[in-house]
Motif scaffolding. Structure first.
Motif, PDB file in Angstrom:
ATOM      1  N   UNK A 124     -37.738  25.933 -58.070  1.00 13.35           N
ATOM      2  CA  UNK A 124     -38.432  26.766 -57.092  1.00 13.35           C
ATOM      3  C   UNK A 124     -39.718  27.339 -57.675  1.00 13.35           C
ATOM      4  N   UNK A 125     -39.653  27.786 -58.917  1.00  9.83           N
ATOM      5  CA  UNK A 125     -40.847  28.332 -59.563  1.00  9.83           C
ATOM      6  C   UNK A 125     -41.866  27.240 -59.850  1.00  9.83           C
ATOM      7  N   UNK A 154     -33.137  25.553 -48.374  1.00 13.84           N
ATOM      8  CA  UNK A 154     -33.866  26.686 -47.820  1.00 13.84           C
ATOM      9  C   UNK A 154     -35.136  26.234 -47.113  1.00 13.84           C
ATOM     10  N   UNK A 155     -35.446  26.909 -46.031  1.00 18.78           N
ATOM     11  CA  UNK A 155     -36.648  26.562 -45.275  1.00 18.78           C
ATOM     12  C   UNK A 155     -37.920  26.792 -46.097  1.00 18.78           C
ATOM     13  N   UNK A 156     -37.896  27.804 -46.964  1.00 16.89           N
ATOM     14  CA  UNK A 156     -39.063  28.060 -47.813  1.00 16.89           C
ATOM     15  C   UNK A 156     -39.314  26.883 -48.756  1.00 16.89           C
ATOM     16  N   UNK A 158     -38.831  23.755 -48.017  1.00 14.59           N
ATOM     17  CA  UNK A 158     -39.549  22.778 -47.202  1.00 14.59           C
ATOM     18  C   UNK A 158     -41.025  23.154 -47.095  1.00 14.59           C
ATOM     19  N   UNK A 159     -41.304  24.447 -46.874  1.00 14.16           N
ATOM     20  CA  UNK A 159     -42.687  24.915 -46.774  1.00 14.16           C
ATOM     21  C   UNK A 159     -43.470  24.585 -48.044  1.00 14.16           C
ATOM     22  N   UNK A 160     -42.856  24.859 -49.187  1.00 15.09           N
ATOM     23  CA  UNK A 160     -43.544  24.644 -50.461  1.00 15.09           C
ATOM     24  C   UNK A 160     -43.754  23.158 -50.753  1.00 15.09           C
ATOM     25  N   UNK A 161     -42.774  22.334 -50.408  1.00 14.54           N
ATOM     26  CA  UNK A 161     -42.951  20.888 -50.575  1.00 14.54           C
ATOM     27  C   UNK A 161     -44.111  20.387 -49.727  1.00 14.54           C
ATOM     28  N   UNK A 162     -44.154  20.829 -48.488  1.00 17.48           N
ATOM     29  CA  UNK A 162     -45.232  20.408 -47.592  1.00 17.48           C
ATOM     30  C   UNK A 162     -46.593  20.825 -48.134  1.00 17.48           C
ATOM     31  N   UNK A 184     -31.927  24.986 -37.969  1.00 13.18           N
ATOM     32  CA  UNK A 184     -33.189  25.540 -38.469  1.00 13.18           C
ATOM     33  C   UNK A 184     -33.832  24.709 -39.572  1.00 13.18           C
ATOM     34  N   UNK A 185     -33.017  24.015 -40.382  1.00 16.67           N
ATOM     35  CA  UNK A 185     -33.592  23.226 -41.473  1.00 16.67           C
ATOM     36  C   UNK A 185     -34.413  22.064 -40.934  1.00 16.67           C
TER      37      UNK A 185
END
Length: 246
Positions: A124-125, A154-156, A158-162, A184-185
């Motif tokens: 994550x980091x 986690x949805x976050x 997905x956000x970071x990957x995008x 939601x995922x």
């Protein structure tokens, strides 16, 4: 499982045991459990053995990456495969446990290459530290001894990957089960990606693919798949017939 092979290495860190087991043809990495984290052909360490690992390579049929990010190094199976398949590709691998990196280097032929960078960190980091649009593919395979890391769900995440992917980028996720397509995922994936695909392995893993751009489907007899098969024989054509669109 262990009685069928020879344990050639066993160490422990703060998160538990790390074993390397040799069988007649294969070498396995396991985290003190019945689950195999990585498996290679001892004669051809660049060749993924597990079906889900092979399936995670499929985005390479649609886009030749210049940079690949692998979250969860394990024995380095996918790192080895991409390093072998694309000689110009740069690879960034992220692994939480330093002892796992040491094992990958000593026992699983992790390439000693200026095209490979390994970061020891929480995924994550490390993902949050990636520059915007800096990688063409993200392969996420975050697991501990017996379950998938919650971070990957986690949805976050997905956000970071995008954010880190280029405009034509691909995300491949090794998921322990199929998320609810109406949940939601998947809504978060659909928010960021133009196309979603799925592969269900015989071990009941689900590989989810997400592409930033629409693309032309490949027929199983496409010459490109035959060409890929020459360089990395993982049954590209057969695997592709089992990919479904979501």
């Amino acid at each position: 499982m262990f009685h069928q092979g020879d344990i050639i290495h066993h160490t422990r860190d703060a998160l538990g045991g790390i074993l390397v087991i040799d069988y007649r043809k294969h070498r396995v990495l396991t985290f003190d459990s019945v689950f195999e984290q990585s498996k290679i052909d001892r004669r051809r360490p660049h060749l993924p053995v597990h079906e889900y690992n092979r399936a995670m390579m499929l985005p390479a049929a649609f886009a030749r990456p210049r940079h690949v990010t692998v979250l969860g190094l394990g024995g380095g199976v996918m790192v080895n495969a991409f390093h072998h398949l694309y000689p110009d590709c740069r690879i960034h691998a992220v692994e939480l446990r330093p002892a796992v990196v040491d094992v990958a280097r000593e026992f699983f032929s992790l390439p000693d290459s200026d095209r490979l960078a390994v970061t020891i960190a929480d995924a994550r980091n490390a993902l949050g530290a990636l520059p915007d649009a800096s990688t063409d593919m993200i392969l996420a395979d975050l697991y501990n001894a017996d379950r998938m890391s919650p971070a990957q769900a986690q949805r976050h995440f997905v956000d970071e990957c995008s954010r880190a992917l280029t405009d034509g980028g691909w995300l491949a996720l090794n998921y322990h089960r199929t998320p609810d397509p109406e949940g939601p995922y998947f809504r978060q994936l659909k928010k960021h990606f133009a196309v979603l695909l799925m592969f269900r392995s015989k071990s009941n893993n689900t590989v989810i693919y997400a592409s930033k751009r629409p693309f032309d489907a490949l027929h199983s007899k496409d010459p490109l798949l035959a060409e890929l098969e020459k360089h990395l024989p993982i049954a590209w054509r057969k695997l592709m017939t089992r990919v479904s669109r979501l």
